[in-house]
Write an enzyme that holds these catalytic residues in place. Sequence first.
Site, short mmCIF file in Angstrom:
data_model
loop_
_atom_site.label_atom_id
_atom_site.label_comp_id
_atom_site.label_asym_id
_atom_site.label_seq_id
_atom_site.Cartn_x
_atom_site.Cartn_y
_atom_site.Cartn_z
N ASP A 60 90.48 63.16 38.79
CA ASP A 60 90.69 61.75 38.43
C ASP A 60 89.41 61.01 38.82
OD1 ASP A 60 93.66 59.96 38.16
OD2 ASP A 60 91.74 58.90 38.43
N CYS A 97 89.72 55.26 38.46
CA CYS A 97 89.47 53.93 37.88
C CYS A 97 90.75 53.10 37.86
CB CYS A 97 88.86 54.04 36.48
SG CYS A 97 89.98 54.64 35.22
N ALA A 119 94.86 61.63 32.02
CA ALA A 119 93.77 60.66 32.22
C ALA A 119 93.49 59.86 30.96
CB ALA A 119 92.51 61.40 32.66
N SER A 137 102.46 58.74 23.16
CA SER A 137 103.29 57.55 23.36
C SER A 137 104.12 57.27 22.12
CB SER A 137 102.37 56.35 23.63
OG SER A 137 103.08 55.14 23.50
N TYR A 184 94.42 51.09 21.74
CA TYR A 184 95.06 52.07 22.64
C TYR A 184 95.96 53.01 21.85
CZ TYR A 184 98.62 54.01 25.71
OH TYR A 184 99.48 54.88 26.33
N LYS A 211 95.88 57.32 20.92
CA LYS A 211 96.93 58.33 21.08
C LYS A 211 97.10 59.10 19.78
CE LYS A 211 97.78 57.65 25.30
NZ LYS A 211 97.32 58.65 26.25
N LEU A 265 107.14 45.34 31.65
CA LEU A 265 108.30 44.60 32.15
C LEU A 265 108.64 44.91 33.61
CD1 LEU A 265 110.70 42.75 31.55
CD2 LEU A 265 111.96 44.77 30.76
N VAL A 272 110.53 36.13 29.52
CA VAL A 272 111.19 37.06 28.60
C VAL A 272 110.69 36.74 27.20
CG1 VAL A 272 113.40 37.77 27.62
CG2 VAL A 272 113.21 37.29 30.08
N ARG A 330 106.25 38.13 22.05
CA ARG A 330 104.88 38.56 22.30
C ARG A 330 104.36 39.24 21.03
NH1 ARG A 330 103.94 42.79 27.23
NH2 ARG A 330 105.16 44.13 25.86
P1 NAD Z 1 97.73 55.56 35.19
O1 NAD Z 1 96.66 54.59 34.86
O2 NAD Z 1 98.54 55.34 36.41
O3 NAD Z 1 97.12 57.05 35.24
C1 NAD Z 1 96.01 57.45 34.45
C2 NAD Z 1 94.97 58.03 35.39
O4 NAD Z 1 93.84 58.46 34.64
C3 NAD Z 1 94.47 57.04 36.43
O5 NAD Z 1 94.63 57.60 37.72
C4 NAD Z 1 92.99 56.84 36.09
O6 NAD Z 1 92.21 56.62 37.24
C5 NAD Z 1 92.67 58.16 35.38
N1 NAD Z 1 91.55 58.11 34.44
C6 NAD Z 1 91.37 57.26 33.40
N2 NAD Z 1 90.22 57.56 32.75
C7 NAD Z 1 89.68 58.64 33.39
C8 NAD Z 1 88.51 59.42 33.19
N3 NAD Z 1 87.60 59.11 32.24
N4 NAD Z 1 88.28 60.46 34.02
C9 NAD Z 1 89.15 60.76 35.01
N5 NAD Z 1 90.27 60.04 35.25
C10 NAD Z 1 90.53 59.00 34.45
O7 NAD Z 1 98.67 55.67 33.88
P2 NAD Z 1 100.09 56.37 33.71
O8 NAD Z 1 101.09 55.31 33.47
O9 NAD Z 1 100.31 57.37 34.76
O10 NAD Z 1 99.84 57.08 32.31
C11 NAD Z 1 99.48 58.44 32.21
C12 NAD Z 1 99.30 58.80 30.75
O11 NAD Z 1 100.51 58.53 30.04
C13 NAD Z 1 98.22 58.00 30.03
O12 NAD Z 1 97.56 58.86 29.12
C14 NAD Z 1 98.99 56.95 29.29
O13 NAD Z 1 98.31 56.50 28.15
C15 NAD Z 1 100.24 57.74 28.91
N6 NAD Z 1 101.41 56.87 28.65
C16 NAD Z 1 101.83 56.01 29.62
C17 NAD Z 1 102.92 55.17 29.37
C18 NAD Z 1 103.39 54.19 30.41
O14 NAD Z 1 104.14 53.28 30.05
N7 NAD Z 1 103.01 54.33 31.67
C19 NAD Z 1 103.58 55.24 28.13
C20 NAD Z 1 103.14 56.15 27.17
C21 NAD Z 1 102.05 56.98 27.45
N1 UFG Z 2 108.62 42.05 28.31
C1 UFG Z 2 108.97 40.76 28.68
N2 UFG Z 2 108.24 40.16 29.65
C2 UFG Z 2 107.18 40.76 30.27
C3 UFG Z 2 106.84 42.08 29.88
C4 UFG Z 2 107.57 42.68 28.90
O1 UFG Z 2 109.91 40.19 28.14
O2 UFG Z 2 106.54 40.14 31.13
C5 UFG Z 2 109.41 42.73 27.28
C6 UFG Z 2 108.59 43.11 26.07
O3 UFG Z 2 108.52 42.04 25.16
C7 UFG Z 2 109.35 44.32 25.56
C8 UFG Z 2 109.95 44.94 26.82
O4 UFG Z 2 109.91 43.93 27.81
O5 UFG Z 2 110.40 43.89 24.74
C9 UFG Z 2 109.15 46.14 27.32
O6 UFG Z 2 107.79 45.74 27.41
P1 UFG Z 2 106.69 46.68 28.10
O7 UFG Z 2 105.40 45.94 28.02
O8 UFG Z 2 107.16 47.11 29.43
O9 UFG Z 2 106.69 47.97 27.17
P2 UFG Z 2 106.32 48.09 25.63
O10 UFG Z 2 107.51 48.73 24.98
O11 UFG Z 2 105.80 46.85 25.04
O12 UFG Z 2 105.08 49.07 25.75
C10 UFG Z 2 105.27 50.42 26.03
C11 UFG Z 2 104.09 51.06 26.78
C12 UFG Z 2 102.86 51.09 25.91
C13 UFG Z 2 103.18 51.61 24.55
C14 UFG Z 2 104.33 50.85 23.95
C15 UFG Z 2 104.76 51.28 22.59
O13 UFG Z 2 103.80 50.34 27.93
O14 UFG Z 2 101.94 51.98 26.50
O15 UFG Z 2 105.46 51.00 24.80
O16 UFG Z 2 105.41 52.51 22.66
F1 UFG Z 2 102.09 51.48 23.74
#
Ligand code: NAD
Ligand code: UFG
Length: 341
Positions: A32, A35, A83, A126, A151, A155, A202, A219, A297
């Site tokens: 990692d 960042c 990552a 995602s 973003y 993916k 959220l 909301v 949003r």
């Molecule tokens: P996170 O930011 O907590 O973890 C990602 C990690 O990758 C971090 O520790 C960051 O330091 C590291 N990183 C980023 N760029 C890097 C690089 N160039 N080299 C080395 N390390 C690097 O995020 P997370 O929520 O744990 O998400 C993990 C994965 O799941 C991501 O690919 C994210 O896009 C995907 N994902 C997350 C969600 C979500 O809601 N959390 C939803 C769908 C997909």
């Molecule tokens: N929401 C609020 N208030 C907030 C934040 C979110 O009302 O302050 C609502 C949003 O409008 C949405 C729900 O809560 O209806 C969930 O929102 P999130 O931002 O938690 O999640 P999203 O579904 O928008 O996004 C997630 C992941 C993204 C991914 C996306 C689409 O975080 O990485 O799903 O799959 F791209």
Amino acid sequence: MAKILITGGTGYIGSHTVVSLIEQGYEAIIIDNLCNSSIESLDGVEAITGIRPLFEQIDMQNRASLDDFFYRHADIKAVIHFAALKAVGESVEKPVEYYRNNLGSLLNLVASMQKFSVGNLIFSSSATVYGEPDSLPIMEFHPVKPAMSPYGNTKKICEDIISDTARVNKEFHAISLRYFNPIGAHESGFIGELPQGVPNNLMPFITQTAAGIRKELKVFGDDYDTPDGTAVRDYIHVVDLANAHVKALDRLMKENQDDNYEVFNLGTGNGFSVLEVIKSFEKTSGLKLPYQIVDRRSGDVEATYASTTLANEKLNWKAERTLDEMTYSSWNWEKKARKMD
Ligand code: NAD
Ligand code: UFG
């Protein structure tokens, strides 16, 4: 004991997956660049499992460092690639940074894996690739829509890079996991999500509001065509999500699947509205959450939830934890992390 590389393993989902891997007898090694995470998550992993995984601070955009890493760890059997940069809004402001980091890291990884004959990859994708769904629940064969953010596009492109590689290299076995909405934290409260700055998502916004860091939750919209008017999502407990990675790894390591590239949805199959999440949080925390309904949003979809049939059948996995367990564990983590207990 098979040695597994977890990229982004100090992050939110990565650290929970490291715990699941160790618990299932795998040896975890993390890279990692820190960042968006802290080395302290390794303390949490160690407190839970009794094992401190190996860690190297490497930026995956640096191909030479990755090659050097694989050269020194010739016994790595598989890679779980977390990552990436993941903030949807930030990706709109900084597209080049997102394309460079997320695509560059994946391209370097796939090239290094092929150079060093590491043939098993699990990729964090995602549900965002489905965009606004035509029908629910979303199934894996449903169309991938034009991305709504840079973003989301990273993916989609990463999935394409992996599937194109698997098509021409039958020794390369890969699975893309399309996560719905991961929330919650390990029940110990030793690891969880602690976003820097103002949270986009959220759940961390709710827990920060409850902790007094934010004044109130906004909301986003109550005029959707859903039972209570607020948007619906398939929230999945991060520990269930982590366990699915171990099942996917088990499947890859058996190498007897029909196809060397597969895609699975990871969700619970249930949709909950924003107001239902708030209600669950208030019940499990015993607190009243200040919130206000505001406009929708931009870029938000009305409702998404997964069909989980494929993951249930082929990965032999099912999400087990309830929404109440998700909101309870999120708050438990936030309190511990901020020393509010
Ligand atoms: P996170 O930011 O907590 O973890 C990602 C990690 O990758 C971090 O520790 C960051 O330091 C590291 N990183 C980023 N760029 C890097 C690089 N160039 N080299 C080395 N390390 C690097 O995020 P997370 O929520 O744990 O998400 C993990 C994965 O799941 C991501 O690919 C994210 O896009 C995907 N994902 C997350 C969600 C979500 O809601 N959390 C939803 C769908 C997909
Ligand atoms: N929401 C609020 N208030 C907030 C934040 C979110 O009302 O302050 C609502 C949003 O409008 C949405 C729900 O809560 O209806 C969930 O929102 P999130 O931002 O938690 O999640 P999203 O579904 O928008 O996004 C997630 C992941 C993204 C991914 C996306 C689409 O975080 O990485 O799903 O799959 F791209």
